[in-house]
Design a protein around this motif. Structure first.
Motif, short mmCIF file in Angstrom:
data_model
loop_
_atom_site.label_atom_id
_atom_site.label_comp_id
_atom_site.label_asym_id
_atom_site.label_seq_id
_atom_site.Cartn_x
_atom_site.Cartn_y
_atom_site.Cartn_z
N ALA A 76 -6.80 4.75 -6.05
CA ALA A 76 -6.43 4.67 -4.52
C ALA A 76 -5.45 5.28 -4.97
O ALA A 76 -4.84 6.93 -4.13
CB ALA A 76 -7.12 4.08 -3.57
N ILE A 77 -4.70 5.18 -5.37
CA ILE A 77 -2.88 5.19 -5.46
C ILE A 77 -2.65 6.45 -6.65
O ILE A 77 -1.79 7.38 -6.24
CB ILE A 77 -2.00 4.28 -6.06
CG1 ILE A 77 -1.83 2.69 -5.56
CG2 ILE A 77 -0.79 3.90 -6.60
CD1 ILE A 77 -1.24 1.21 -5.99
N LEU A 78 -3.71 6.45 -8.02
CA LEU A 78 -3.35 7.71 -8.01
C LEU A 78 -4.04 8.90 -8.01
O LEU A 78 -3.88 9.57 -8.28
CB LEU A 78 -4.15 7.51 -9.17
CG LEU A 78 -3.30 6.07 -10.13
CD1 LEU A 78 -3.70 5.59 -11.62
CD2 LEU A 78 -1.84 6.19 -10.54
N LEU A 79 -5.54 8.95 -7.25
CA LEU A 79 -6.41 9.39 -6.73
C LEU A 79 -5.54 10.36 -5.46
O LEU A 79 -6.01 11.50 -5.46
CB LEU A 79 -7.33 9.59 -6.91
CG LEU A 79 -8.43 10.42 -6.36
CD1 LEU A 79 -8.60 11.81 -7.38
CD2 LEU A 79 -10.42 10.04 -6.48
N LEU A 80 -5.09 9.35 -4.14
CA LEU A 80 -5.25 9.96 -3.06
C LEU A 80 -3.84 9.55 -2.72
O LEU A 80 -2.99 10.15 -1.55
CB LEU A 80 -5.91 8.98 -2.31
CG LEU A 80 -7.51 8.60 -2.66
CD1 LEU A 80 -7.73 7.96 -1.34
CD2 LEU A 80 -7.90 10.21 -2.15
N GLY A 81 -2.66 9.47 -3.50
CA GLY A 81 -1.34 9.03 -3.68
C GLY A 81 -0.74 8.95 -2.32
O GLY A 81 -0.19 9.05 -1.88
N GLU A 82 -1.51 7.47 -2.16
CA GLU A 82 -1.42 6.81 -0.42
C GLU A 82 0.11 6.14 -0.98
O GLU A 82 0.07 5.32 -2.25
CB GLU A 82 -2.47 5.66 -0.69
CG GLU A 82 -3.93 6.30 -0.02
CD GLU A 82 -4.51 5.29 0.54
OE1 GLU A 82 -4.49 4.04 0.61
OE2 GLU A 82 -6.10 5.71 1.20
N PRO A 83 0.67 5.30 -0.33
CA PRO A 83 1.40 4.79 -0.09
C PRO A 83 1.46 2.99 -0.33
O PRO A 83 0.28 3.02 -0.19
CB PRO A 83 2.98 4.35 1.20
CG PRO A 83 1.03 5.19 2.34
CD PRO A 83 0.63 5.91 1.43
N THR A 84 2.19 2.39 -1.33
CA THR A 84 2.59 0.94 -1.80
C THR A 84 3.31 0.37 -1.35
O THR A 84 4.02 -0.11 -2.16
CB THR A 84 1.96 1.20 -3.01
OG1 THR A 84 3.19 1.66 -3.97
CG2 THR A 84 0.85 1.96 -4.20
N PRO A 85 3.46 -0.07 -0.04
CA PRO A 85 4.63 -0.81 0.77
C PRO A 85 5.01 -1.89 -0.38
O PRO A 85 3.92 -3.02 -0.99
CB PRO A 85 5.02 -0.96 1.65
CG PRO A 85 3.21 -0.78 2.32
CD PRO A 85 2.64 0.24 0.91
N ALA A 86 5.91 -3.03 -0.24
CA ALA A 86 6.18 -4.41 -0.36
C ALA A 86 4.71 -5.33 -0.05
O ALA A 86 4.63 -5.91 -1.34
CB ALA A 86 7.82 -4.85 0.47
N PRO A 87 4.13 -5.18 0.85
CA PRO A 87 3.16 -5.99 1.31
C PRO A 87 2.03 -5.79 0.48
O PRO A 87 1.51 -6.95 -0.08
CB PRO A 87 2.93 -5.65 2.91
CG PRO A 87 4.48 -5.21 3.76
CD PRO A 87 5.34 -4.52 2.09
N PHE A 88 2.02 -4.39 -0.32
CA PHE A 88 1.11 -4.31 -0.97
C PHE A 88 1.38 -5.24 -2.68
O PHE A 88 0.12 -5.94 -2.22
CB PHE A 88 1.39 -2.76 -0.82
CG PHE A 88 -0.39 -2.30 -1.89
CD1 PHE A 88 -1.73 -1.64 -1.27
CD2 PHE A 88 0.37 -2.09 -3.07
CE1 PHE A 88 -2.45 -2.16 -2.04
CE2 PHE A 88 -1.28 -1.66 -3.87
CZ PHE A 88 -2.47 -1.40 -2.85
N TRP A 89 2.61 -4.97 -2.99
CA TRP A 89 2.29 -5.55 -3.50
C TRP A 89 2.29 -6.59 -4.27
O TRP A 89 2.12 -7.64 -4.56
CB TRP A 89 3.66 -5.04 -4.41
CG TRP A 89 3.08 -3.29 -4.75
CD1 TRP A 89 4.13 -2.37 -3.97
CD2 TRP A 89 2.87 -2.52 -5.87
NE1 TRP A 89 4.09 -1.41 -5.43
CE2 TRP A 89 2.95 -1.35 -5.13
CE3 TRP A 89 2.29 -3.57 -6.76
CZ2 TRP A 89 2.56 -0.68 -6.83
CZ3 TRP A 89 1.38 -2.64 -7.60
CH2 TRP A 89 1.43 -1.00 -7.16
N LEU A 90 3.05 -7.41 -2.52
CA LEU A 90 2.95 -9.43 -2.67
C LEU A 90 1.90 -9.51 -2.80
O LEU A 90 1.57 -10.94 -3.60
CB LEU A 90 3.62 -9.71 -1.90
CG LEU A 90 4.04 -11.07 -1.20
CD1 LEU A 90 3.66 -11.92 -2.28
CD2 LEU A 90 4.24 -11.15 0.09
N ALA A 91 0.68 -8.63 -1.75
CA ALA A 91 -0.96 -9.16 -1.62
C ALA A 91 -1.25 -9.05 -2.71
O ALA A 91 -2.43 -9.65 -3.68
CB ALA A 91 -1.40 -8.33 -0.46
N ALA A 92 -1.50 -7.92 -3.60
CA ALA A 92 -1.33 -7.38 -5.16
C ALA A 92 -1.93 -8.71 -6.24
O ALA A 92 -2.55 -9.28 -7.01
CB ALA A 92 -1.07 -6.31 -5.54
N GLY A 93 -0.40 -9.55 -6.17
CA GLY A 93 0.20 -10.31 -6.50
C GLY A 93 -0.43 -11.88 -6.53
O GLY A 93 -0.66 -12.34 -7.76
#
Length: 349
Positions: free
Chosen positions: A258-275
């Motif tokens: 989604a990030i690579l294909l759709l160019g969706e934003p990745t705010p800080a909570p996104f990366w915290l959740a991913a971690g």
């Protein structure tokens, strides 16, 4: 020796196919109503798998399901094939594909909880901790924050409800996982696809352009059909909770696409959740379970090789090819080796 190590790869492959399909479904959301899109996704899955099975067997072959297994299979179709896809597509109309992909980790949590509480599958502390980290990641995604354009409570709830439906489906499908995986996945796709597509048309939806319909059915065949076949194969060797744990790698694949294909934003909570979710998945993937256990006498049918659990004679001419499938009986045996709660290790602790 249990085949849990070889069962890991179908689980991860199923995760990759399903995870990669979520952003592609997001691209199709605006092309047709949610119910029709869900129907075409599963219709493509069912048609493709039925054709493959007919070609493999050179005609129609019996399913191998026992009489008492059809009720479990029917309920799995309702929850996993009819309700889950509609809720997912509806959720994707309200939130981004990246966030939705990470939220799909909740499927593993719900799957494990149902497996432990309702179906009495064994649970280790390492798996529980991993599930708590995944839940924490989902809570971070759902927590409202200033300036966030991707968080929508209704959309998140719909994705969570889809995950719960698929969790019920996973636990019910485990009851029939010894049967032909192509039949299970193909029948589920064909039935769910026909019902959802038919309902959408009855409710006034118009058929989309052929190119959009073909794209939806192709995504469904790969991301839902082939993925489900591999998932059923993994259930045999890993059990429900562990298969769900390995399958929880799917959202990270979907989020990355989604990030690579759709160019969706990745705010800080996104990366915290991913971690947090990534740490939970790592705990699942590194779990090992071994103890002295006893196998009670058992008679069933499923594809197998002649390993430590299958030392039996044949009452027919066997050509020596393996794996092969036929009714066979297990005698009582006590031993120790690494294992998961597969179809031969559903014992108490």
């Amino acid at each position: 020796m249990s085949d849990f190590r070889t069962a890991i790869w179908p689980a991860l492959a199923a995760a990759a196919l399903f995870g990669g399909s979520t952003p592609l479904v997001k691209l199709l959301v605006g092309e047709m109503p949610a119910l029709l899109l869900a129907g075409l996704l599963y219709l493509g899955s069912g048609v493709g798998l039925v054709v493959i099975r007919l070609l493999r067997d050179r005609g129609w072959r019996a399913s191998g399901l026992a009489a008492d297994e059809w009720r479990w299979f029917g309920a799995a179709i309702v929850f996993g094939g009819l309700l889950g896809p509609v809720l997912l597509v509806f959720g994707l109309t309200r939130i981004g594909a990246g966030t939705a992909s990470l939220m799909l980790n909740l499927e593993a949590v719900f799957t494990a909880v149902l497996a432990w509480v309702v179906f009495k599958e064994n649970v280790d502390r390492r798996i529980v901790l991993g599930m708590l980290l995944i839940v924490a990641g989902g809570a971070v995604l759902a927590w409202p924050s200033a300036g966030s354009a991707t968080v929508d409570g209704v959309g998140l709830l719909a994705i969570a409800a889809a995950c719960f439906c698929w969790a019920i489906d996973n636990n019910l499908t485990r009851r029939v996982s010894g049967s032909d995986a192509l039949f299970i996945a193909g029948t589920k796709g064909l039935t769910a696809g026909a019902v959802n597509t038919g309902l959408a048309l009855l409710l006034g939806a118009a058929l989309p352009a052929w190119s959009a319909a073909w794209a939806a059915m192709t995504v469904g065949f790969v991301g839902y059909g082939l993925s489900l076949v591999l998932f059923v194969m993994a259930l045999r060797g890993l059990g429900t909770a562990r298969t769900g744990a390995y399958f929880s790698t799917a959202p990270f694949i979907g989020a990355a696409i989604a990030i690579l294909l759709l160019g969706e934003p990745t705010p800080a909570p996104f990366w915290l959740a991913a971690g947090l979710m990534g740490a939970g998945v790592w705990l699942h993937l590194t779990e090992r379970h071994a103890h002295v256990h006893t196998h009670e006498p058992l008679e069933h049918t499923h594809p197998h090789i002649h390993d430590a659990h299958h030392q039996h004679e044949h009452d027919f001419d066997w050509d020596g090819k393996a794996p092969h499938s036929h009714p066979h009986r297990h005698v009582a045996i006590t031993h120790k080796h690494p294992h998961f709660p597969d179809i031969h290790h559903r014992h108490g602790h």
